[in-house]
Design a protein around this motif. Structure first.
Motif, short mmCIF file in Angstrom:
data_model
loop_
_atom_site.label_atom_id
_atom_site.label_comp_id
_atom_site.label_asym_id
_atom_site.label_seq_id
_atom_site.Cartn_x
_atom_site.Cartn_y
_atom_site.Cartn_z
N SER A 1 4.58 4.34 -0.55
CA SER A 1 5.82 4.12 0.20
C SER A 1 6.08 2.62 0.39
CB SER A 1 5.75 4.82 1.57
OG SER A 1 4.82 4.21 2.42
N ILE A 2 5.01 1.82 0.58
CA ILE A 2 5.16 0.37 0.67
C ILE A 2 5.67 -0.20 -0.65
CG2 ILE A 2 3.91 -1.82 0.95
CD1 ILE A 2 2.03 -0.34 2.89
N ASP A 3 5.09 0.27 -1.75
CA ASP A 3 5.54 -0.15 -3.09
C ASP A 3 7.02 0.18 -3.30
OD1 ASP A 3 4.88 -0.72 -6.14
OD2 ASP A 3 5.94 1.20 -6.06
N ARG A 4 7.42 1.39 -2.92
CA ARG A 4 8.82 1.80 -3.09
C ARG A 4 9.76 1.00 -2.18
NH1 ARG A 4 10.07 2.80 -7.38
NH2 ARG A 4 8.27 1.45 -7.61
N TYR A 5 9.26 0.56 -1.02
CA TYR A 5 10.07 -0.25 -0.12
C TYR A 5 10.49 -1.55 -0.81
CZ TYR A 5 11.21 -3.51 3.61
OH TYR A 5 11.83 -4.45 4.38
N TYR A 6 9.52 -2.24 -1.40
CA TYR A 6 9.84 -3.50 -2.08
C TYR A 6 10.69 -3.27 -3.33
CZ TYR A 6 6.77 -6.19 0.96
OH TYR A 6 6.21 -6.82 2.05
N ALA A 7 10.45 -2.15 -4.01
CA ALA A 7 11.22 -1.86 -5.22
C ALA A 7 12.70 -1.63 -4.92
CB ALA A 7 10.64 -0.64 -5.94
N VAL A 8 12.97 -0.93 -3.81
CA VAL A 8 14.36 -0.58 -3.47
C VAL A 8 15.03 -1.66 -2.63
CG1 VAL A 8 15.80 1.09 -2.22
CG2 VAL A 8 13.92 1.90 -3.63
N CYS A 9 14.29 -2.23 -1.68
CA CYS A 9 14.90 -3.14 -0.70
C CYS A 9 14.80 -4.62 -1.06
CB CYS A 9 14.28 -2.91 0.68
SG CYS A 9 14.49 -1.21 1.27
N MET A 24 -6.22 9.53 14.19
CA MET A 24 -5.58 8.22 14.05
C MET A 24 -5.80 7.62 12.66
SD MET A 24 -4.07 7.54 16.95
CE MET A 24 -3.82 5.78 16.91
N THR A 25 -7.05 7.70 12.18
CA THR A 25 -7.41 7.05 10.91
C THR A 25 -6.82 7.77 9.70
OG1 THR A 25 -9.50 6.30 11.89
CG2 THR A 25 -9.33 6.23 9.48
N SER A 26 -6.96 9.08 9.67
CA SER A 26 -6.60 9.84 8.48
C SER A 26 -5.15 10.31 8.45
CB SER A 26 -7.51 11.06 8.33
OG SER A 26 -8.85 10.67 8.19
N PHE A 27 -4.50 10.35 9.60
CA PHE A 27 -3.15 10.92 9.63
C PHE A 27 -2.13 10.05 10.34
CE2 PHE A 27 0.07 13.60 11.73
CZ PHE A 27 0.67 14.18 10.62
N TYR A 28 -2.38 9.70 11.60
CA TYR A 28 -1.33 9.07 12.41
C TYR A 28 -0.93 7.70 11.89
CZ TYR A 28 1.26 7.37 16.43
OH TYR A 28 2.25 6.86 17.24
N ILE A 29 -1.92 6.84 11.61
CA ILE A 29 -1.60 5.47 11.17
C ILE A 29 -0.91 5.47 9.80
CG2 ILE A 29 -2.58 3.24 10.49
CD1 ILE A 29 -4.65 3.64 12.73
N PRO A 30 -1.53 6.08 8.74
CA PRO A 30 -0.82 6.10 7.44
C PRO A 30 0.49 6.88 7.50
CG PRO A 30 -2.80 7.47 7.34
CD PRO A 30 -2.86 6.71 8.62
N GLY A 31 0.52 7.97 8.29
CA GLY A 31 1.74 8.75 8.41
C GLY A 31 2.85 7.97 9.09
N ILE A 85 6.62 7.00 7.67
CA ILE A 85 7.85 7.35 8.37
C ILE A 85 8.70 6.11 8.65
CG2 ILE A 85 8.79 8.24 10.55
CD1 ILE A 85 6.42 10.18 10.63
N CYS A 86 8.04 5.04 9.14
CA CYS A 86 8.78 3.79 9.44
C CYS A 86 9.40 3.21 8.18
CB CYS A 86 7.84 2.78 10.08
SG CYS A 86 7.30 3.22 11.74
N LEU A 118 11.69 9.93 -1.42
CA LEU A 118 10.88 9.65 -0.24
C LEU A 118 11.06 10.70 0.84
CD1 LEU A 118 10.99 5.78 0.21
CD2 LEU A 118 8.98 7.21 -0.07
N GLY A 119 12.28 11.25 0.93
CA GLY A 119 12.52 12.32 1.89
C GLY A 119 11.69 13.55 1.57
N ILE A 120 11.61 13.89 0.29
CA ILE A 120 10.80 15.03 -0.15
C ILE A 120 9.32 14.75 0.11
CG2 ILE A 120 10.08 16.40 -2.15
CD1 ILE A 120 12.92 15.89 -3.28
N VAL A 121 8.89 13.51 -0.18
CA VAL A 121 7.51 13.10 0.06
C VAL A 121 7.15 13.30 1.54
CG1 VAL A 121 5.95 11.12 0.18
CG2 VAL A 121 7.36 11.46 -1.83
#
Length: 339
Positions: free
Chosen positions: A118-126, A196-203, A207-208, A253-256
């Motif tokens: 998602s970080i990679d796609r952020y830079y690619a699109v934005c 927190m480690t496996s779900f909340y932080i990466p999730g 989302i952001c 990204l919405g589907i992801v």
């Protein structure tokens, strides 16, 4: 009369009481999930490894994620299948720790990869003009290294040092533990830490970033629309292409996000809540939610690869054995490379 996993009556786990028909149905469903996971991710791995045109930083990140999901299907799911259907663990205590650690590691690594993609796609699109300078092969290597190393250290450290029992040892050994079991147990502290480690932080990162991309894409589309009213002839074609790319990136990204949250959210919510509810969540529900989480690895290749035209062409070449032809690795799967 109830069946036991072992002959030690007082401390043995109770075997499942399902009929043979129910067991056969469950085994068939789980084998289907395992085969789909293994084959789908293997095709992604072969496609990106074989075709030189696909040797881009972004695709190596997808390749690494497919490897994680492939290993989850090969090394973890088959043993989890037997445990889920039989309610017994027949493979020994040491292998139970290895299996549990590998399960947590690979599941977490898959989620970490989703976050970095998602970080990679952020830079690619934005920020497309600076995309290639910001996301190069070294940055991707660091992302891949983090996605494998942190989940490995967390999972094997927690299970083999028995940190997951910390603060709840008496509860586990008196009321939950039985011979022939290999369930994942978390105390209040370790459950929150795993959540927190496996779900909340990466999730949360996913989302952001998704919402950031969505609003930036909307702003770009609005700016292009305003400009096209003044320079309609010159910008009409560019406007169509840009809006199409933005819609595709936002939709993907919405589907992801939808697949990720649907598959993993129920399991992690139950994991973090169970210690605070005095472990009243039924084990059979926890087992079902684990398999629901595994489905994320089954669906990942469909979301990230099946949506791209190059993958469909690569799949056709693999199925018909054309990848064994001379210079097939140089075959052009698409006209130009887009981030």
């Amino acid at each position: 009369m109830m069946s036991l996993c072992h002959n030690i009556i007082n401390i043995s786990c109770v075997k499942s009481s399902w009929s043979n028909d129910v067991r056969a149905s469950l085994y068939s469903l789980m084998v289907l999930i395992i085969l789909t996971t293994v084959v789908g991710n293997l095709i992604v791995i072969i496609s990106i490894s074989h075709f030189k045109q696909l040797h881009t930083p972004t695709n190596w990140l997808i390749h690494s994620m497919a490897t994680v999901d492939f290993l989850l299907g090969c090394l973890v799911m088959p043993y989890s299948m037997v445990r889920s259907v039989e309610h017994c663990w027949y493979f020994g205590d040491v292998f139970c720790k290895i299996h549990t650690s590998t399960d947590i590691m690979l599941s977490s690594a898959s989620i970490f990869h989703l976050s970095f993609i998602s970080i990679d796609r952020y830079y690619a699109v934005c920020d497309p003009l600076r995309y290639k300078t910001k996301i190069n092969i070294l940055v991707i290597f660091v992302m891949i290294f983090i996605s494998w190393s942190i989940p490995a250290l967390f999972a094997f450290g927690m299970i083999f040092l028995e940190l997951n029992f910390k603060g709840a040892e008496e509860m586990y050994y008196k009321h939950i533990h039985c011979i022939g079991s290999c369930s994942v147990f978390f105390s209040k502290t370790s459950g929150v830490l795993a959540f927190m480690t496996s779900f909340y932080i990466p999730g949360s990162i996913m989302i952001c970033i998704y919402y950031r991309i969505y609003f930036i894409a909307k702003g770009q589309a609005r700016s292009i629309n305003d400009a096209s009213q003044k320079f309609r002839i010159g910008l009409e074609e560019k406007n169509g292409i840009s809006r199409s790319k933005e819609r595709k990136a936002t939709k993907t990204l919405g589907i992801v996000m939808g697949v990720f949250l649907t598959c993993w959210c129920p399991f992690f919510v139950c994991t973090v809540m169970d210690p605070f509810l005095d472990y009243t969540i039924p084990p059979i529900l926890n087992d079902a939610l684990i398999w629901f989480g595994y489905l994320n690895s089954t669906l990942n290749p469909m979301v990230y690869a099946f949506f791209y035209p190059w993958f469909r062409r690569a799949l056709k070449m693999i199925l018909f054995g054309k990848i064994f032809q001379k210079d097939s690795s140089r075959c052009k799967l698409f006209l130009e490379l887009n981030p």
